[in-house]
Design an enzyme around this catalytic site. Structure first.
Site, PDB file in Angstrom:
ATOM      1  N   ASP A 103       0.965  -1.184  -0.061  1.00  0.00           N
ATOM      2  CA  ASP A 103      -0.143   0.065   0.026  1.00  0.00           C
ATOM      3  C   ASP A 103       0.892   1.347  -0.159  1.00  0.00           C
ATOM      4  O   ASP A 103       0.839   2.101   0.956  1.00  0.00           O
ATOM      5  CB  ASP A 103      -0.751  -0.014   1.222  1.00  0.00           C
ATOM      6  CG  ASP A 103      -0.385   0.071   2.517  1.00  0.00           C
ATOM      7  OD1 ASP A 103      -0.782   0.622   3.499  1.00  0.00           O
ATOM      8  OD2 ASP A 103       0.721  -0.500   2.701  1.00  0.00           O
ATOM      9  N   ASP A 137       6.576   1.381   2.023  1.00  0.00           N
ATOM     10  CA  ASP A 137       6.214   0.479   0.995  1.00  0.00           C
ATOM     11  C   ASP A 137       7.094   0.666  -0.479  1.00  0.00           C
ATOM     12  O   ASP A 137       7.823  -0.049  -0.975  1.00  0.00           O
ATOM     13  CB  ASP A 137       4.653   0.273   0.421  1.00  0.00           C
ATOM     14  CG  ASP A 137       3.810   0.373   1.425  1.00  0.00           C
ATOM     15  OD1 ASP A 137       3.742   1.129   2.474  1.00  0.00           O
ATOM     16  OD2 ASP A 137       3.543  -1.028   1.719  1.00  0.00           O
ATOM     17  N   ASN A 190      -2.581   2.868   3.452  1.00  0.00           N
ATOM     18  CA  ASN A 190      -2.178   4.044   3.900  1.00  0.00           C
ATOM     19  C   ASN A 190      -2.832   5.218   3.490  1.00  0.00           C
ATOM     20  O   ASN A 190      -2.973   6.272   3.962  1.00  0.00           O
ATOM     21  CB  ASN A 190      -0.528   4.198   3.553  1.00  0.00           C
ATOM     22  CG  ASN A 190       0.389   3.257   4.354  1.00  0.00           C
ATOM     23  OD1 ASN A 190       0.335   3.136   5.573  1.00  0.00           O
ATOM     24  ND2 ASN A 190       1.323   2.575   3.658  1.00  0.00           N
ATOM     25  N   THR A 208       2.991  -5.967   2.750  1.00  0.00           N
ATOM     26  CA  THR A 208       3.342  -4.884   3.597  1.00  0.00           C
ATOM     27  C   THR A 208       2.106  -3.809   4.052  1.00  0.00           C
ATOM     28  O   THR A 208       2.495  -2.756   3.986  1.00  0.00           O
ATOM     29  CB  THR A 208       4.437  -4.169   2.920  1.00  0.00           C
ATOM     30  OG1 THR A 208       4.197  -3.875   1.548  1.00  0.00           O
ATOM     31  CG2 THR A 208       5.805  -5.362   2.738  1.00  0.00           C
ATOM     32  N   PHE A 268      -1.004  -0.823  12.701  1.00  0.00           N
ATOM     33  CA  PHE A 268      -1.800  -0.484  11.457  1.00  0.00           C
ATOM     34  C   PHE A 268      -2.139  -1.326  10.593  1.00  0.00           C
ATOM     35  O   PHE A 268      -3.371  -1.309  10.172  1.00  0.00           O
ATOM     36  CB  PHE A 268      -1.236   0.775  10.755  1.00  0.00           C
ATOM     37  CG  PHE A 268      -2.083   1.255   9.577  1.00  0.00           C
ATOM     38  CD1 PHE A 268      -1.951   0.805   8.225  1.00  0.00           C
ATOM     39  CD2 PHE A 268      -3.300   2.073   9.624  1.00  0.00           C
ATOM     40  CE1 PHE A 268      -2.666   1.349   7.256  1.00  0.00           C
ATOM     41  CE2 PHE A 268      -3.859   2.681   8.885  1.00  0.00           C
ATOM     42  CZ  PHE A 268      -3.720   2.287   7.522  1.00  0.00           C
ATOM     43  N   ASN A 269      -1.413  -2.216   9.898  1.00  0.00           N
ATOM     44  CA  ASN A 269      -1.756  -3.326   8.689  1.00  0.00           C
ATOM     45  C   ASN A 269      -2.795  -4.115   9.350  1.00  0.00           C
ATOM     46  O   ASN A 269      -3.852  -4.624   8.594  1.00  0.00           O
ATOM     47  CB  ASN A 269      -0.613  -3.932   8.268  1.00  0.00           C
ATOM     48  CG  ASN A 269       0.152  -3.026   7.445  1.00  0.00           C
ATOM     49  OD1 ASN A 269      -0.186  -1.948   6.679  1.00  0.00           O
ATOM     50  ND2 ASN A 269       1.521  -3.277   7.252  1.00  0.00           N
ATOM     51  N   HIS A 275       9.503   0.136   8.093  1.00  0.00           N
ATOM     52  CA  HIS A 275       9.003  -1.189   8.591  1.00  0.00           C
ATOM     53  C   HIS A 275       8.960  -2.119   7.505  1.00  0.00           C
ATOM     54  O   HIS A 275       9.193  -3.229   7.497  1.00  0.00           O
ATOM     55  CB  HIS A 275       7.391  -0.916   8.793  1.00  0.00           C
ATOM     56  CG  HIS A 275       7.406   0.296  10.044  1.00  0.00           C
ATOM     57  ND1 HIS A 275       7.378  -0.129  11.590  1.00  0.00           N
ATOM     58  CD2 HIS A 275       6.767   1.521  10.095  1.00  0.00           C
ATOM     59  CE1 HIS A 275       7.092   1.059  12.037  1.00  0.00           C
ATOM     60  NE2 HIS A 275       6.844   2.106  11.359  1.00  0.00           N
ATOM     61  N   ASP A 276       8.389  -1.606   6.141  1.00  0.00           N
ATOM     62  CA  ASP A 276       8.189  -2.548   5.075  1.00  0.00           C
ATOM     63  C   ASP A 276       9.604  -3.087   4.561  1.00  0.00           C
ATOM     64  O   ASP A 276       9.566  -4.175   4.103  1.00  0.00           O
ATOM     65  CB  ASP A 276       7.307  -1.838   4.045  1.00  0.00           C
ATOM     66  CG  ASP A 276       5.784  -1.674   4.519  1.00  0.00           C
ATOM     67  OD1 ASP A 276       5.224  -0.733   4.058  1.00  0.00           O
ATOM     68  OD2 ASP A 276       5.615  -2.208   5.617  1.00  0.00           O
TER      69      ASP A 276
END
Ligand code: RIB
Ligand code: CA
Length: 308
Positions: free
Chosen positions: A10, A15, A39, A124, A165-166, A237-238
């Site tokens: 996303d 990402d 996102n 992700t 969040f994901n 993160h991703d």
């Protein structure tokens, strides 16, 4: 032999940097990209993926759009983190190539069926496309070489005190994904918050020429958290999820049973992680070789010649 990765994402600041890593690492063959709302809206995550594809030079890789909303419940957004358009203040040339006519779920299933045991599936963003693919063809759990997500945590959340969040964006999808019978590598916040972009890392990004100065560093430094008096930089993160697939040697892991809370008034979307279960369904990366991670990512990003 290069690792084949299908990335469901996303884009999204991190990402985008995960896509850059997948494209830049010569040991990774990015075979397909699918997009999901998360996102920012599906329209924007797909537009961002299309623009990144042409700008970074992987136009031979199919991109298919997927779900724009969760299996149930309201649409969540992280525009306050990623900016209204999803890539912070980065403006890329408009894409000239369009997305595939296929739906993301069809592309995921077709890609896995065409290469059983070869494709490393990485997600992700919210897990809606993955859950829909499982509903359509439960056998994909046996078709993947591996399945890795950026999502969840065994401590605290970021979207809420309990939920990352994901997972929070589509808890029902996450619950179905963890219950599907495959082994999920859950690259959660406890790991990804070790991949912090501090000033020294920004300096290294600037060593990568225009790509570093005009794309990587702006994506990696767009968001600051004024509420966190210990803030020392964005976490990529991703990027950690893609890095795990290519370089698992940089990670220390533990097996666990992961369940997703669906009904708690304050905890919906929480990943409840049991490291003592005799029914593990997940591998949870715990510790990151931080210097090794940044060296790996820096070298891979440095391989990319953007179409500027
Ligand atoms: O919590 C971090 C995750 O949420 C990352 O995937 C980021 O891109 C957002 O989607
Ligand atoms: Ca994401």
């Amino acid at each position: 032999m290069a690792l084949k990765i299908l990335l469901d994402c996303d884009p999204g600041l991190d990402d985008a940097l995960a896509l850059l890593l997948a494209h830049g690492d010569p040991d990774i063959d990015l075979v397909a990209v699918t997009t999901v709302g998360g996102n920012v809206s599906l329209e924007k995550t797909t537009r961002n993926a299309l623009e990144l594809r042409e700008f970074l030079g992987f136009s031979d890789v199919p991109i298919a759009a997927g779900a724009g909303e969760p299996l149930s419940g309201p649409v969540k957004s992280a525009e306050h983190v990623h900016g209204e358009d999803g890539l912070g203040n980065v403006i890329l040339p408009k894409a000239t190539l369009t997305a595939s006519d296929s739906h993301a779920v069809d592309l995921i299933i077709e890609t896995l069926r065409a290469a059983p045991g070869e494709i490393h599936l990485v997600a992700t963003g919210p897990l809606t496309n993955i859950a829909l693919a499982l509903r359509r063809d439960p056998s994909i759990v046996d078709l993947v070489a591996s399945f890795t997500i950026m999502g969840g945590s065994y401590s605290r959340g970021n979207a809420t005190p309990a939920a990352e969040f994901n997972i929070y964006a589509d808890p029902d999808a996450a619950a179905e994904v963890f219950a599907a019978g495959w082994q999920v590598t859950m690259v959660g916040l406890d790991l990804t918050l070790q991949a912090i972009v501090d000033e020294g890392i920004v300096d290294r990004m600037h060593e990568l020429g225009r790509l570093g100065v005009e794309l990587i560093a702006p994506l990696a430094t767009f968001w600051t958290n004024p509420l966190d008096d210990e803030w020392d930089g964005q976490a990529l993160h991703d990027v950690c999820a893609v890095a795990y697939v290519a370089r698992p040697d940089l990670f220390t892991t533990k097996p666990a049973r992961v369940e997703v809370e669906l009904v708690g008034e304050f905890t919906r979307g929480m990943t409840v992680v049991d490291f003592h279960s005799d029914r593990p369904n997940a591998i949870v990366p715990m510790r990151l070789d931080v210097p090794g991670f940044w060296n790996y990512v820096h070298d891979a990003w440095g391989n990319v010649q953007p179409n500027v």
